[in-house]
Write a protein that holds these residues in place. Structure first.
Motif, PDB file in Angstrom:
ATOM      1  N   UNK A  58      15.960   1.725   2.672  1.00  0.00           N
ATOM      2  CA  UNK A  58      16.956   2.623   3.470  1.00  0.00           C
ATOM      3  C   UNK A  58      16.253   3.777   4.216  1.00  0.00           C
ATOM      4  N   UNK A  59      15.363   4.255   3.124  1.00  0.00           N
ATOM      5  CA  UNK A  59      14.752   5.424   3.904  1.00  0.00           C
ATOM      6  C   UNK A  59      13.619   4.781   4.989  1.00  0.00           C
ATOM      7  N   UNK A  60      12.880   4.079   4.696  1.00  0.00           N
ATOM      8  CA  UNK A  60      11.835   3.417   5.522  1.00  0.00           C
ATOM      9  C   UNK A  60      12.615   2.895   6.701  1.00  0.00           C
ATOM     10  N   UNK A  61      13.778   2.313   6.820  1.00  0.00           N
ATOM     11  CA  UNK A  61      14.535   1.818   8.037  1.00  0.00           C
ATOM     12  C   UNK A  61      15.022   3.169   8.794  1.00  0.00           C
ATOM     13  N   UNK A  62      15.609   4.133   8.056  1.00  0.00           N
ATOM     14  CA  UNK A  62      15.852   5.297   8.800  1.00  0.00           C
ATOM     15  C   UNK A  62      14.748   6.201   9.585  1.00  0.00           C
ATOM     16  N   UNK A  63      13.496   6.018   8.772  1.00  0.00           N
ATOM     17  CA  UNK A  63      12.396   6.669   9.304  1.00  0.00           C
ATOM     18  C   UNK A  63      11.943   5.792  10.591  1.00  0.00           C
ATOM     19  N   UNK A  64      11.980   4.300  10.548  1.00  0.00           N
ATOM     20  CA  UNK A  64      11.632   3.937  11.974  1.00  0.00           C
ATOM     21  C   UNK A  64      12.542   4.197  13.011  1.00  0.00           C
ATOM     22  N   UNK A  65      14.048   4.072  12.653  1.00  0.00           N
ATOM     23  CA  UNK A  65      14.888   4.688  13.623  1.00  0.00           C
ATOM     24  C   UNK A  65      14.550   5.873  14.336  1.00  0.00           C
ATOM     25  N   UNK A  66      14.121   6.862  13.330  1.00  0.00           N
ATOM     26  CA  UNK A  66      13.844   8.190  13.836  1.00  0.00           C
ATOM     27  C   UNK A  66      12.502   8.282  14.610  1.00  0.00           C
ATOM     28  N   UNK A  67      11.742   7.246  14.633  1.00  0.00           N
ATOM     29  CA  UNK A  67      10.334   7.306  14.970  1.00  0.00           C
ATOM     30  C   UNK A  67       9.365   7.883  14.210  1.00  0.00           C
ATOM     31  N   UNK A  68       9.848   8.113  13.146  1.00  0.00           N
ATOM     32  CA  UNK A  68       8.716   9.030  12.224  1.00  0.00           C
ATOM     33  C   UNK A  68       7.719   8.136  11.692  1.00  0.00           C
ATOM     34  N   UNK A  69       8.055   6.717  11.409  1.00  0.00           N
ATOM     35  CA  UNK A  69       7.242   5.574  10.938  1.00  0.00           C
ATOM     36  C   UNK A  69       7.428   4.576  11.867  1.00  0.00           C
ATOM     37  N   UNK A  70       6.131   4.018  12.384  1.00  0.00           N
ATOM     38  CA  UNK A  70       6.040   3.018  13.217  1.00  0.00           C
ATOM     39  C   UNK A  70       6.578   1.608  12.668  1.00  0.00           C
ATOM     40  N   UNK A  71       6.852   0.928  13.572  1.00  0.00           N
ATOM     41  CA  UNK A  71       7.339  -0.727  13.213  1.00  0.00           C
ATOM     42  C   UNK A  71       6.315  -1.638  13.383  1.00  0.00           C
ATOM     43  N   UNK A  72       5.011  -1.296  13.882  1.00  0.00           N
ATOM     44  CA  UNK A  72       3.963  -2.074  13.965  1.00  0.00           C
ATOM     45  C   UNK A  72       2.849  -1.252  13.345  1.00  0.00           C
ATOM     46  N   UNK A  73       1.830  -2.092  13.411  1.00  0.00           N
ATOM     47  CA  UNK A  73       0.518  -1.304  12.924  1.00  0.00           C
ATOM     48  C   UNK A  73      -0.394  -0.754  14.010  1.00  0.00           C
ATOM     49  N   UNK A  74       0.314  -1.117  15.262  1.00  0.00           N
ATOM     50  CA  UNK A  74      -0.751  -0.352  16.366  1.00  0.00           C
ATOM     51  C   UNK A  74       0.212   0.888  17.030  1.00  0.00           C
TER      52      UNK A  74
END
Length: 74
Positions: A58-74
């Motif tokens: 849940x934390x990783x998904x929230x972080x992706x939505x908030x653009x703190x963590x990228x969804x791809x490696x690039x």
């Protein structure tokens, strides 16, 4: 070709460090639980207990939505 070494038991990182809630803003911690392609690693591989695995995903998904963590490696 049998491996006679006993399996190393994995302990939950969050339970061992007494982390109650996984913060989605702590991207440095979350990066340890995603692979090169930014996929969430399974608990079988990381040793995280099921309760913390749900909180972690849940934390990783929230972080992706908030653009703190990228969804791809690039």
């Amino acid at each position: 070709m049998y491996n006679n070494q006993p399996k190393k038991e994995k302990k939950c990182f969050f339970c061992a460090n007494q982390v109650g809630d996984v913060d989605y803003k702590d991207t440095r911690l979350l990066r340890g639980f995603v692979n090169f392609h930014m996929k969430i690693l399974p608990s079988k591989r990381t040793g995280v207990c099921s309760w913390h695995q749900r909180k972690l995903s849940q934390a990783v998904k929230r972080s992706r939505i908030m653009a703190l963590l990228s969804t791809t490696h690039q």
